[in-house]
Enzyme design. Structure first.
Site, PDB file in Angstrom:
ATOM      1  N   ILE A  13     -26.154 -27.354  23.260  1.00 45.22           N
ATOM      2  CA  ILE A  13     -26.652 -27.350  21.938  1.00 45.22           C
ATOM      3  C   ILE A  13     -26.445 -27.682  20.774  1.00 45.22           C
ATOM      4  CG2 ILE A  13     -28.426 -25.583  20.762  1.00 45.22           C
ATOM      5  CD1 ILE A  13     -28.191 -23.849  23.015  1.00 45.22           C
ATOM      6  N   THR A  37     -13.277 -26.273  23.487  1.00 50.50           N
ATOM      7  CA  THR A  37     -12.709 -25.723  25.263  1.00 50.50           C
ATOM      8  C   THR A  37     -13.234 -27.128  26.292  1.00 50.50           C
ATOM      9  OG1 THR A  37     -14.706 -25.022  25.417  1.00 50.50           O
ATOM     10  CG2 THR A  37     -12.878 -23.844  24.039  1.00 50.50           C
ATOM     11  N   ALA A  81     -20.268 -22.193  17.706  1.00 56.72           N
ATOM     12  CA  ALA A  81     -19.247 -21.734  19.121  1.00 56.72           C
ATOM     13  C   ALA A  81     -19.508 -19.974  18.980  1.00 56.72           C
ATOM     14  CB  ALA A  81     -17.825 -21.939  17.905  1.00 56.72           C
ATOM     15  N   GLU A  83     -18.417 -18.929  23.640  1.00 55.48           N
ATOM     16  CA  GLU A  83     -18.138 -19.045  25.377  1.00 55.48           C
ATOM     17  C   GLU A  83     -19.507 -18.683  25.669  1.00 55.48           C
ATOM     18  OE1 GLU A  83     -15.202 -19.578  27.071  1.00 55.48           O
ATOM     19  OE2 GLU A  83     -14.356 -20.206  25.222  1.00 55.48           O
ATOM     20  N   THR A 124     -28.327 -15.062  20.581  1.00 58.16           N
ATOM     21  CA  THR A 124     -29.187 -14.996  21.809  1.00 58.16           C
ATOM     22  C   THR A 124     -30.571 -14.165  22.487  1.00 58.16           C
ATOM     23  OG1 THR A 124     -29.214 -15.440  23.906  1.00 58.16           O
ATOM     24  CG2 THR A 124     -27.484 -14.011  23.204  1.00 58.16           C
ATOM     25  N   ASP A 125     -31.026 -14.762  23.374  1.00 57.18           N
ATOM     26  CA  ASP A 125     -32.099 -13.750  23.779  1.00 57.18           C
ATOM     27  C   ASP A 125     -31.503 -12.807  24.754  1.00 57.18           C
ATOM     28  OD1 ASP A 125     -31.948 -15.457  25.548  1.00 57.18           O
ATOM     29  OD2 ASP A 125     -33.745 -15.122  26.288  1.00 57.18           O
ATOM     30  N   GLU A 126     -30.457 -12.523  25.030  1.00 57.75           N
ATOM     31  CA  GLU A 126     -29.662 -11.843  26.064  1.00 57.75           C
ATOM     32  C   GLU A 126     -29.385 -10.623  25.332  1.00 57.75           C
ATOM     33  OE1 GLU A 126     -26.814 -14.187  28.907  1.00 57.75           O
ATOM     34  OE2 GLU A 126     -28.149 -15.856  28.734  1.00 57.75           O
ATOM     35  N   TYR A 149     -20.766 -11.192  28.014  1.00 56.98           N
ATOM     36  CA  TYR A 149     -21.344 -12.220  27.122  1.00 56.98           C
ATOM     37  C   TYR A 149     -21.741 -11.687  25.888  1.00 56.98           C
ATOM     38  CZ  TYR A 149     -23.977 -15.942  25.291  1.00 56.98           C
ATOM     39  OH  TYR A 149     -25.382 -16.843  24.694  1.00 56.98           O
ATOM     40  N   LYS A 153     -22.276 -11.691  22.108  1.00 58.06           N
ATOM     41  CA  LYS A 153     -23.499 -11.877  21.375  1.00 58.06           C
ATOM     42  C   LYS A 153     -24.141 -10.720  20.627  1.00 58.06           C
ATOM     43  CE  LYS A 153     -23.810 -15.429  21.069  1.00 58.06           C
ATOM     44  NZ  LYS A 153     -23.654 -16.998  20.531  1.00 58.06           N
ATOM     45  N   GLY A 274     -24.656  -7.392  37.724  1.00 52.63           N
ATOM     46  CA  GLY A 274     -25.531  -7.255  36.923  1.00 52.63           C
ATOM     47  C   GLY A 274     -25.913  -7.877  36.556  1.00 52.63           C
TER      48      GLY A 274
HETATM   49  P1  NAD Z   1     -21.357 -24.380  24.899  1.00 54.17           P
HETATM   50  O1  NAD Z   1     -20.967 -23.767  25.652  1.00 54.17           O
HETATM   51  O2  NAD Z   1     -22.158 -26.076  25.781  1.00 54.17           O
HETATM   52  O3  NAD Z   1     -20.730 -25.298  23.582  1.00 54.17           O
HETATM   53  C1  NAD Z   1     -19.556 -24.438  23.136  1.00 54.17           C
HETATM   54  C2  NAD Z   1     -18.749 -25.039  22.238  1.00 54.17           C
HETATM   55  O4  NAD Z   1     -18.756 -24.152  21.105  1.00 54.17           O
HETATM   56  C3  NAD Z   1     -17.835 -26.103  22.879  1.00 54.17           C
HETATM   57  O5  NAD Z   1     -17.965 -27.153  21.718  1.00 54.17           O
HETATM   58  C4  NAD Z   1     -16.980 -25.531  22.471  1.00 54.17           C
HETATM   59  O6  NAD Z   1     -15.451 -26.572  22.436  1.00 54.17           O
HETATM   60  C5  NAD Z   1     -16.638 -24.564  22.120  1.00 54.17           C
HETATM   61  N1  NAD Z   1     -15.871 -23.471  21.224  1.00 54.17           N
HETATM   62  C6  NAD Z   1     -16.131 -22.794  21.953  1.00 54.17           C
HETATM   63  N2  NAD Z   1     -15.069 -21.984  21.425  1.00 54.17           N
HETATM   64  C7  NAD Z   1     -14.586 -22.345  20.172  1.00 54.17           C
HETATM   65  C8  NAD Z   1     -13.807 -22.104  19.158  1.00 54.17           C
HETATM   66  N3  NAD Z   1     -12.883 -20.616  19.333  1.00 54.17           N
HETATM   67  N4  NAD Z   1     -13.919 -22.593  17.795  1.00 54.17           N
HETATM   68  C9  NAD Z   1     -14.452 -23.877  18.123  1.00 54.17           C
HETATM   69  N5  NAD Z   1     -15.325 -24.131  18.935  1.00 54.17           N
HETATM   70  C10 NAD Z   1     -15.467 -23.368  20.161  1.00 54.17           C
HETATM   71  O7  NAD Z   1     -22.622 -23.576  25.044  1.00 54.17           O
HETATM   72  P2  NAD Z   1     -24.100 -23.529  24.408  1.00 54.17           P
HETATM   73  O8  NAD Z   1     -25.269 -23.647  25.737  1.00 54.17           O
HETATM   74  O9  NAD Z   1     -24.360 -25.016  23.371  1.00 54.17           O
HETATM   75  O10 NAD Z   1     -24.570 -22.733  23.258  1.00 54.17           O
HETATM   76  C11 NAD Z   1     -24.397 -22.784  22.178  1.00 54.17           C
HETATM   77  C12 NAD Z   1     -25.070 -21.653  21.249  1.00 54.17           C
HETATM   78  O11 NAD Z   1     -26.010 -21.053  21.654  1.00 54.17           O
HETATM   79  C13 NAD Z   1     -23.720 -20.472  22.153  1.00 54.17           C
HETATM   80  O12 NAD Z   1     -23.391 -19.052  20.316  1.00 54.17           O
HETATM   81  C14 NAD Z   1     -25.033 -19.707  22.697  1.00 54.17           C
HETATM   82  O13 NAD Z   1     -24.615 -18.321  22.854  1.00 54.17           O
HETATM   83  C15 NAD Z   1     -26.182 -19.825  22.299  1.00 54.17           C
HETATM   84  N6  NAD Z   1     -27.442 -19.499  22.918  1.00 54.17           N
HETATM   85  C16 NAD Z   1     -27.089 -20.928  24.791  1.00 54.17           C
HETATM   86  C17 NAD Z   1     -28.391 -20.869  25.186  1.00 54.17           C
HETATM   87  C18 NAD Z   1     -28.507 -21.569  26.353  1.00 54.17           C
HETATM   88  O14 NAD Z   1     -29.514 -21.951  26.917  1.00 54.17           O
HETATM   89  N7  NAD Z   1     -27.054 -22.582  26.403  1.00 54.17           N
HETATM   90  C19 NAD Z   1     -29.748 -19.718  24.363  1.00 54.17           C
HETATM   91  C20 NAD Z   1     -29.601 -19.205  23.818  1.00 54.17           C
HETATM   92  C21 NAD Z   1     -28.300 -19.144  23.226  1.00 54.17           C
HETATM   93  P1  TYD Z   2     -27.301 -20.176  34.155  1.00 53.82           P
HETATM   94  O1  TYD Z   2     -27.745 -21.461  33.929  1.00 53.82           O
HETATM   95  O2  TYD Z   2     -25.737 -18.764  34.195  1.00 53.82           O
HETATM   96  O3  TYD Z   2     -27.821 -18.775  32.824  1.00 53.82           O
HETATM   97  P2  TYD Z   2     -27.928 -17.467  32.301  1.00 53.82           P
HETATM   98  O4  TYD Z   2     -27.351 -16.157  33.063  1.00 53.82           O
HETATM   99  O5  TYD Z   2     -27.083 -17.181  30.138  1.00 53.82           O
HETATM  100  O6  TYD Z   2     -29.503 -17.520  31.757  1.00 53.82           O
HETATM  101  O7  TYD Z   2     -28.401 -18.634  35.044  1.00 53.82           O
HETATM  102  C1  TYD Z   2     -30.114 -18.956  34.626  1.00 53.82           C
HETATM  103  C2  TYD Z   2     -30.340 -17.831  35.476  1.00 53.82           C
HETATM  104  O8  TYD Z   2     -30.062 -19.001  37.129  1.00 53.82           O
HETATM  105  C3  TYD Z   2     -29.596 -16.642  35.675  1.00 53.82           C
HETATM  106  O9  TYD Z   2     -31.107 -16.377  36.759  1.00 53.82           O
HETATM  107  C4  TYD Z   2     -28.458 -16.890  37.250  1.00 53.82           C
HETATM  108  C5  TYD Z   2     -29.355 -17.900  38.258  1.00 53.82           C
HETATM  109  N1  TYD Z   2     -28.141 -18.939  38.793  1.00 53.82           N
HETATM  110  C6  TYD Z   2     -28.294 -19.504  40.144  1.00 53.82           C
HETATM  111  O10 TYD Z   2     -28.451 -18.772  40.683  1.00 53.82           O
HETATM  112  N2  TYD Z   2     -26.662 -19.774  40.551  1.00 53.82           N
HETATM  113  C7  TYD Z   2     -26.171 -20.522  40.153  1.00 53.82           C
HETATM  114  O11 TYD Z   2     -25.034 -21.574  40.587  1.00 53.82           O
HETATM  115  C8  TYD Z   2     -25.972 -20.716  38.055  1.00 53.82           C
HETATM  116  C9  TYD Z   2     -25.382 -20.195  37.748  1.00 53.82           C
HETATM  117  C10 TYD Z   2     -26.972 -19.601  37.872  1.00 53.82           C
END
Ligand code: NAD
Ligand code: TYD
Length: 343
Positions: A13, A37, A81, A83, A124-126, A149, A153, A274
């Site tokens: 994102i 990372t 930033a 995990e 996050t919504d989680e 996770y 968050k 879970g």
């Molecule tokens: P991602 O895992 O793709 O990217 C995370 C980035 O953070 C990477 O570039 C990584 O190198 C960097 N990072 C990790 N640890 C770090 C540290 N200690 N210091 C500096 N940089 C660090 O994640 P994403 O999917 O792009 O998500 C971005 C944010 O949005 C996160 O906070 C995540 O919790 C939140 N979020 C993601 C989703 C989704 O669907 N992807 C949905 C809701 C919220």
């Molecule tokens: P994911 O992309 O890991 O996002 P989140 O757990 O943050 O919602 O997973 C999305 C949905 O897909 C979740 O219900 C778990 C499921 N899933 C699978 O069925 N197979 C997979 O290999 C993965 C990674 C996720």
């Protein structure tokens, strides 16, 4: 020119957001602060890397001095930033606590000490835990996170509230639903399913595939995030959702239909421990600021599948690297005991 620090800008994102901001706000200089990372990838920003309005600082949000050094001179901060993968947090959540809580604390502390005008924290919504369409979560509802996770968050999110209340920091919290789109690391369900399908490999669907997720197109999310950075109210949280909920099995079938591949690639594998059945948000607050999603489920999936089909080099490089060991660990035993698809 305004100077914006984006922490975690090399991930999914964050990289989409940097590209979006540089397009929409030409007078903004972006400093991308990222630890690189396994999920961080500077190739995600190759097209803006040479722009004089962009700079990169390699650093870790868990390192308070490095954060403050990169933030000096910035007017605003967005913190992505984290995990971010639930399955990895089930294996071991130590890095999640370090980055998602300590890192958030360091970003907030530096912003307070340096007098930064605006901070947007990405939660996050989680954090709310499971919810249903009949009973969507509002921003002031209690948190009931269930995965390691989500707990990490929730802790970072709550720290933002403390900084607004205690120090008067201008911090706004965004709580987006599941994003889809370009540059998502292929450990997440949709890029994993799409790239496996492109290679005629199995799509590992957890359990019966009945869990639901929203599918918010990342560009819609970025538009909401910029709006919140500029117009969100201090100390307030905002839910972001596109109302594109579908069960995972339908997502897998949609991907196979779009790629003209057989449903026999679907394999039902051992469920996630879970596993949250569904998240559902009330996003009235964001709507009141004038935001609406532009991508429905079909448009979001079409744009996403097309991007991975047209950018094989990007994900093939990832999948042939360290990702392999992760994949074997997560899916080796699961695929050996999988149940084949039946309609
Ligand atoms: P991602 O895992 O793709 O990217 C995370 C980035 O953070 C990477 O570039 C990584 O190198 C960097 N990072 C990790 N640890 C770090 C540290 N200690 N210091 C500096 N940089 C660090 O994640 P994403 O999917 O792009 O998500 C971005 C944010 O949005 C996160 O906070 C995540 O919790 C939140 N979020 C993601 C989703 C989704 O669907 N992807 C949905 C809701 C919220
Ligand atoms: P994911 O992309 O890991 O996002 P989140 O757990 O943050 O919602 O997973 C999305 C949905 O897909 C979740 O219900 C778990 C499921 N899933 C699978 O069925 N197979 C997979 O290999 C993965 C990674 C996720």
């Amino acid at each position: 020119m305004r100077k914006l620090l984006v922490a975690g800008g090399a991930g999914f994102i964050g990289s989409n957001f940097i590209r979006y901001v540089m397009r929409e706000r030409p007078d903004t200089h972006v400093v991308n602060f990222d630890a690189l990372t396994y999920a961080g990838n500077l190739e995600n920003l190759a097209d803006v890397a040479g722009d004089e309005r962009y700079s990169f600082v390699h650093g870790n949000v868990a390192d308070a001095e490095a954060v403050a050094g990169a933030m000096r001179g910035c007017d605003a901060v967005v913190n992505f930033a984290a995990e971010s993968h639930v399955d990895r947090s089930i294996e071991d959540a130590a890095d999640f606590m370090e980055t998602n809580l300590r890192g958030a604390y360091n970003v907030l502390s530096a912003a307070r000490d340096l007098g930064v005008e605006r901070v947007l924290h990405i939660s996050t919504d989680e954090v709310y835990g499971p919810a249903t369409e009949e009973n969507p979560r509002r921003e002031d509802d209690p948190f009931k996170p269930r995965s390691p996770y989500a707990v990490s968050k929730a802790a970072g999110d709550m720290m933002c509230h403390a900084f607004a209340e205690t120090y008067g920091l201008q911090v706004v919290v965004a709580r987006p639903a599941n994003n889809v789109g370009p540059y998502q690391y292929p450990e997440k369900a949709i890029p994993l399913f799409v790239t496996n399908a492109l290679e005629n490999q199995p799509l590992p669907v957890y359990g019966e595939g009945l869990q639901m997720r929203d599918r918010l197109y990342v560009e819609d999310n970025c538009r909401a995030l910029l709006l919140l950075l500029e117009r969100g109210e201090k100390g307030e949280a905002y839910n972001i959702q596109a109302d594109n909920h579908r069960p995972n099995i339908e997502v897998a079938r949609t991907i196979l239909d779009l790629l003209d591949k057989p449903y026999s690639l679907i394999q039902f594998v051992e469920d996630r421990a879970g596993h949250d059945p569904c998240y559902y948000l009330d996003w009235t607050k964001l709507r009141a600021l004038g935001w609406e999603p532009q991508y429905d489920f079909d448009a979001a999936m079409q744009a996403t599948v097309r991007w991975y089909a047209e950018n094989r080099e990007w994900w093939q490089r990832i999948k042939s690297g360290d990702f392999r060991a992760y994949y074997d660990r997560q899916y080796g035993a699961r695929l050996a005991t999988a149940r084949p698809y039946s309609a």
